[in-house]
Design a protein around this motif. Structure first.
Motif, short mmCIF file in Angstrom:
data_model
loop_
_atom_site.label_atom_id
_atom_site.label_comp_id
_atom_site.label_asym_id
_atom_site.label_seq_id
_atom_site.Cartn_x
_atom_site.Cartn_y
_atom_site.Cartn_z
N ALA A 107 0.83 -1.20 0.00
CA ALA A 107 0.00 0.00 0.00
C ALA A 107 0.87 1.26 0.00
N VAL A 108 1.89 1.29 0.83
CA VAL A 108 2.79 2.44 0.87
C VAL A 108 3.52 2.59 -0.47
N SER A 109 3.90 1.50 -1.05
CA SER A 109 4.54 1.53 -2.36
C SER A 109 3.62 2.17 -3.40
N THR A 110 2.37 1.79 -3.37
CA THR A 110 1.39 2.33 -4.31
C THR A 110 1.17 3.82 -4.08
N VAL A 111 0.98 4.21 -2.83
CA VAL A 111 0.70 5.61 -2.50
C VAL A 111 1.88 6.52 -2.81
N THR A 155 6.84 4.33 -4.95
CA THR A 155 8.18 3.80 -4.70
C THR A 155 8.15 2.28 -4.78
N GLU A 156 9.13 1.71 -5.43
CA GLU A 156 9.22 0.25 -5.49
C GLU A 156 9.32 -0.30 -4.06
N PRO A 157 8.62 -1.39 -3.75
CA PRO A 157 8.66 -1.96 -2.39
C PRO A 157 10.08 -2.23 -1.88
N THR A 158 10.96 -2.65 -2.78
CA THR A 158 12.34 -2.97 -2.35
C THR A 158 13.15 -1.71 -2.02
N ARG A 159 12.66 -0.55 -2.39
CA ARG A 159 13.35 0.71 -2.09
C ARG A 159 12.87 1.34 -0.78
N LEU A 160 11.83 0.78 -0.19
CA LEU A 160 11.32 1.29 1.09
C LEU A 160 12.22 0.79 2.23
#
Length: 77
Positions: free
Chosen positions: A17-21, A24-29
């Motif tokens: 969800a944070v990636s979508t909002v 940002t790619e999930p692996t970059r979070l």
């Protein structure tokens, strides 16, 4: 509110969800476990307490997780 599939953990749903909002790619979070006890969060949702909710910040977003597994992500902008 983001709906998660039954076979998806709440922590994975938060990251997605944070990636979508944020776009940002999930692996970059940053790792989610750096801001919240992910094991405790999973147990909270597994217990099914519908009156329960927890709110925290992650990657500049406000995250609210409900006992039924619902996830709300508020964009920092």
């Amino acid at each position: 509110m983001f709906e998660r599939a039954e076979d998806t953990s709440v922590c994975v749903a938060i990251v997605e969800a944070v990636s979508t909002v944020t776009g940002t790619e999930p692996t970059r979070l940053d790792p989610l476990y750096g801001v919240v006890d992910t094991d405790a969060l999973e147990r909270l949702v597994e217990s099914g307490g519908t009156d329960t909710e927890i709110t925290f910040s992650f990657e500049g977003c406000r995250i609210t997780v409900f006992g039924d597994g619902g996830v709300v992500v508020t964009d920092p902008n």
